[in-house]
Design a protein around this motif. Sequence first.
Motif, mmCIF file in Angstrom:
data_model
loop_
_atom_site.group_PDB
_atom_site.id
_atom_site.type_symbol
_atom_site.label_atom_id
_atom_site.label_comp_id
_atom_site.label_asym_id
_atom_site.label_seq_id
_atom_site.Cartn_x
_atom_site.Cartn_y
_atom_site.Cartn_z
ATOM 1 N N GLU A 1 16.651 -1.792 1.642
ATOM 2 C CA GLU A 1 15.443 -1.438 0.591
ATOM 3 C C GLU A 1 15.570 -0.240 0.631
ATOM 4 O O GLU A 1 15.072 0.386 1.786
ATOM 5 C CB GLU A 1 14.598 -2.298 0.598
ATOM 6 C CG GLU A 1 14.606 -3.835 0.751
ATOM 7 C CD GLU A 1 13.223 -4.443 1.020
ATOM 8 O OE1 GLU A 1 12.445 -4.003 -0.016
ATOM 9 O OE2 GLU A 1 13.110 -5.285 1.636
ATOM 10 N N GLY B 1 10.774 -0.650 -0.831
ATOM 11 C CA GLY B 1 9.978 -0.320 0.261
ATOM 12 C C GLY B 1 9.635 -1.422 1.094
ATOM 13 O O GLY B 1 8.508 -1.320 1.730
ATOM 14 N N GLY B 2 10.337 -2.399 0.953
ATOM 15 C CA GLY B 2 9.688 -3.834 1.899
ATOM 16 C C GLY B 2 9.423 -4.945 1.306
ATOM 17 O O GLY B 2 9.088 -5.803 1.773
ATOM 18 N N PHE B 3 9.091 -4.573 -0.148
ATOM 19 C CA PHE B 3 8.535 -5.748 -1.087
ATOM 20 C C PHE B 3 9.334 -6.725 -1.306
ATOM 21 O O PHE B 3 9.152 -8.087 -1.317
ATOM 22 C CB PHE B 3 8.168 -5.168 -2.190
ATOM 23 C CG PHE B 3 7.135 -6.190 -3.022
ATOM 24 C CD1 PHE B 3 5.830 -6.386 -2.694
ATOM 25 C CD2 PHE B 3 7.547 -6.472 -4.296
ATOM 26 C CE1 PHE B 3 4.899 -7.119 -3.420
ATOM 27 C CE2 PHE B 3 6.799 -7.503 -4.873
ATOM 28 C CZ PHE B 3 5.336 -7.622 -4.406
ATOM 29 N N ILE C 1 14.799 -0.986 5.812
ATOM 30 C CA ILE C 1 14.141 0.028 4.802
ATOM 31 C C ILE C 1 14.486 1.475 4.965
ATOM 32 O O ILE C 1 14.132 2.067 6.101
ATOM 33 C CB ILE C 1 12.773 -0.315 4.864
ATOM 34 C CG1 ILE C 1 12.362 -1.821 4.356
ATOM 35 C CG2 ILE C 1 11.954 0.567 3.611
ATOM 36 C CD1 ILE C 1 10.909 -2.255 4.619
ATOM 37 N N ALA D 1 11.741 -7.737 1.044
ATOM 38 C CA ALA D 1 11.606 -8.716 2.215
ATOM 39 C C ALA D 1 10.465 -9.231 2.296
ATOM 40 O O ALA D 1 10.138 -10.622 2.811
ATOM 41 C CB ALA D 1 11.827 -7.718 3.613
ATOM 42 N N HIS D 2 9.290 -8.912 1.932
ATOM 43 C CA HIS D 2 7.941 -9.413 1.889
ATOM 44 C C HIS D 2 7.975 -10.758 0.719
ATOM 45 O O HIS D 2 7.489 -11.737 1.316
ATOM 46 C CB HIS D 2 6.836 -8.554 1.404
ATOM 47 C CG HIS D 2 5.380 -9.229 0.871
ATOM 48 N ND1 HIS D 2 4.752 -9.837 2.016
ATOM 49 C CD2 HIS D 2 4.872 -9.468 -0.297
ATOM 50 C CE1 HIS D 2 3.887 -10.464 1.269
ATOM 51 N NE2 HIS D 2 3.947 -10.114 0.114
ATOM 52 N N SER E 1 11.927 1.730 7.988
ATOM 53 C CA SER E 1 11.448 0.454 8.522
ATOM 54 C C SER E 1 12.669 -0.607 9.037
ATOM 55 O O SER E 1 13.655 -0.631 8.256
ATOM 56 C CB SER E 1 10.547 -0.467 7.949
ATOM 57 O OG SER E 1 10.220 -1.597 8.647
ATOM 58 N N GLY F 1 6.718 -8.830 7.870
ATOM 59 C CA GLY F 1 7.855 -9.110 7.081
ATOM 60 C C GLY F 1 8.226 -8.057 5.920
ATOM 61 O O GLY F 1 8.817 -8.495 5.092
ATOM 62 N N GLY F 2 7.925 -6.844 6.023
ATOM 63 C CA GLY F 2 8.021 -5.801 5.075
ATOM 64 C C GLY F 2 6.835 -5.247 4.221
ATOM 65 O O GLY F 2 6.646 -4.409 3.601
ATOM 66 N N THR G 1 4.507 2.484 1.398
ATOM 67 C CA THR G 1 5.360 3.146 0.000
ATOM 68 C C THR G 1 4.728 2.801 -1.341
ATOM 69 O O THR G 1 5.274 3.213 -2.346
ATOM 70 C CB THR G 1 6.886 2.466 0.118
ATOM 71 O OG1 THR G 1 6.714 0.994 0.235
ATOM 72 C CG2 THR G 1 7.554 2.947 1.291
ATOM 73 N N HIS H 1 5.573 -1.918 2.521
ATOM 74 C CA HIS H 1 5.250 -1.897 1.199
ATOM 75 C C HIS H 1 4.020 -1.242 1.048
ATOM 76 O O HIS H 1 4.052 -0.752 -0.039
ATOM 77 C CB HIS H 1 5.155 -3.259 0.697
ATOM 78 C CG HIS H 1 4.544 -3.595 -0.328
ATOM 79 N ND1 HIS H 1 5.141 -2.951 -1.670
ATOM 80 C CD2 HIS H 1 3.383 -4.188 -0.916
ATOM 81 C CE1 HIS H 1 4.200 -3.390 -2.796
ATOM 82 N NE2 HIS H 1 3.111 -4.105 -2.072
#
Lengths: 423, 423
Positions: free
Chosen positions: A286, A290-292, A312, A294-295, B310, B290-291, B298, B295
């Motif tokens: 990502e 920015g990790g969202f 990320i 994966a979230h 990350s 988990g991100g 960012t 998130h």
Amino acid sequence: MVTASICTIGDELLIGQVVDTNSSMIAVQLNKIGVKVNSMVTCGDNSKDMLNYIEQCLKTTDVVLVTGGLGPTKDDITKNILGKLSGSKKDVRNKEQYDIIEKILTARGVQMLEINKLQACVPETCTVIPNKVGTAPIMQFSFPKSKYGRKNLLFSMPGVPFETERALPDIIASIKEHYQLDDIFHKTICTAGIPESALAMKIEKWEDALPENLHLAYLPDPIMGVRLRLSIYGTTQKEGEEELKKYSASLSEILGDAIFSFDDEAPYEVLGKILLKKRATISTAESCTGGFLAHLITSVPGASRYFYGSVISYDNSIKMGILGVGKKILDTYGAVSEQCVREMAEGVKKKLKTSYSIATSGIAGPGGGTKEKPLGTLWIAVSGPNGTVTTTKTFKNTRAVNIKRFASSALDFFRLCMQRELI
Amino acid sequence: MVTASICTIGDELLIGQVVDTNSSMIAVQLNKIGVKVNSMVTCGDNSKDMLNYIEQCLKTTDVVLVTGGLGPTKDDITKNILGKLSGSKKDVRNKEQYDIIEKILTARGVQMLEINKLQACVPETCTVIPNKVGTAPIMQFSFPKSKYGRKNLLFSMPGVPFETERALPDIIASIKEHYQLDDIFHKTICTAGIPESALAMKIEKWEDALPENLHLAYLPDPIMGVRLRLSIYGTTQKEGEEELKKYSASLSEILGDAIFSFDDEAPYEVLGKILLKKRATISTAESCTGGFLAHLITSVPGASRYFYGSVISYDNSIKMGILGVGKKILDTYGAVSEQCVREMAEGVKKKLKTSYSIATSGIAGPGGGTKEKPLGTLWIAVSGPNGTVTTTKTFKNTRAVNIKRFASSALDFFRLCMQRELI
């Protein structure tokens, strides 16, 4: 049609400290059983306003649902008001709730005080629905038609959303028992990739041809897509389900694989199902999300069975160093490019040793972007055993909403490519 | 005290399709200028209910704020109702809004239709506040005391939250002009790491000793921590600010570095400020979050200046393969352990070449956990040029809330260790 109003009580709502999510949660449940919500009212912890609004609700609607104002402290006065309204002469202790309170406090290692004991005491005029997850009981009051002009049922429940949620099934069951409700059946069809207004135009003819007892509601959400809820009234269960199936099928003919589920599922739940069925694993790479992304994937319990991890790569050094994106690619095309997401997806899949992968790179804003790559541009790549596929989209939202739409689009593009066996 | 009520209109609210966030957003702004919100009402797009509720609001409060029901389609009837209420004989076109509508439609590449033109027409009785970000104008109506028993001001604005938000400053300014408001000044003190009830006990004496014109509100949130808002009434700006400073200072003596900001900031904004000041960079290594930690970081525009990236190592193979966590560590202590997060933090810092790093590993649930590592256990490590520090916490929430609290705790632990110069 049986009507209802919802009355939420609490100063914290009036100063804007807390957003009232109870009203919509209750409305959804009432709507499902064919009870029409006519109004929602919020008032503070003062008896004049409460009396005023609750009586008005009783006069104008059949069912009244009151949340909040049931705490043990003296500023919570709902119970007194309802006792008065229903002509109660005294409070009586409810044994079942008393035992629950004792159990909860013991588990917390807290001594039972007089104010805790009082929570189990309710006006003699009410029927108690025990609150298994909190100390304040749910109270049900009935008013004869002679009082407010209609056969009223009033429920009082705690304002803590978690407790309200747990109380609703019992309350819904009681409403069903007390009123002759029209039968109503629902089916939720989840779509992605088509904005609400375009979707409405696409299915206009189909919608116009729906029979009178079939109702369609649009439920748009940046992450969930546009869900279409079909509701059918006045049929038997068997007939209703058959009708819903028939109309879902004809809708499916129009929308094709823009539909990602005929059950009420989130796109990240669908991803999990696809991967579990294939016994496959996935990773993500990502940038803009920015990790969202994966979230969202890891918000599903048990996601560890198919989700290995994510890289990320906000900074280009990570894109090159870990994901193996070529410096030449970044120099020539930039990070927000088809070439870059392709290498990101292939890189993360190889590095994390998963069967599939998803990569995102885009411009979430605010600011940034050029004429060729405007603000809101997103590149997605999905990769699998059969190759890598890319796509691009442009959104025009705030940074926060763009990030949500980016992640949701990536999930849906993966679903589409799996369905079409492209990867 | 000047009082207000908020009236939201729309069938989508009554069926629970949309959660009403406008009311709390408006309430926060009114509260800030010392206007007390007495009630919030939601009703559908039907004229009888609307008339009924709006008139009741006018009778009971000074200012009435109406949102929604201003779309171009015929089911939006707010404008007609308000025209009737205010005795308007005809609609007049507002040039300023007309020009804005034209501009918006042109930018969208859409032709201006008759229904769009009609949006610029308003009852002759109202004053228009142009809506710069949408097609429906904001309307302001005044009612003399002779009409509803008080000098009323009514504002009607669009229901789209983004447009409501943009309309509020002008509305607030108009309210300030029309009423003699008590001066009110605020200061928000952001705390982390202490639950609301424990915080209340800790500052009980301090709170009890506050003068009458100082009011304290608790604003708890899983990500933002517990924010304490101090409001002072009936002073000059200079005096008020001095008083707020004085009481913030005495609060600071009690709470120490549990306070992470004296401005109204999010923990991830504070992290950005710390890093920018140090011209330093950061990376994260996430398991249980988990991100979501990345998130949050960012979600701040410009985070790319300090956030490199990350590694989300959901699977242990990623912890070993990319982050360099030893197999022996995982076999001996497990992934949710001090030893593991320490190696994760050091590994990601080295691999992504950043000055600092944060790592998380825990059990978000539902299910899982042992006696030694119960459900909700979180291990955090933060690493920097001066070393690595770890801590552990336990939470008792749902999976979704645990993930939020995990990420927020990690941000706060980083802030604390930076402040104490431990890393």
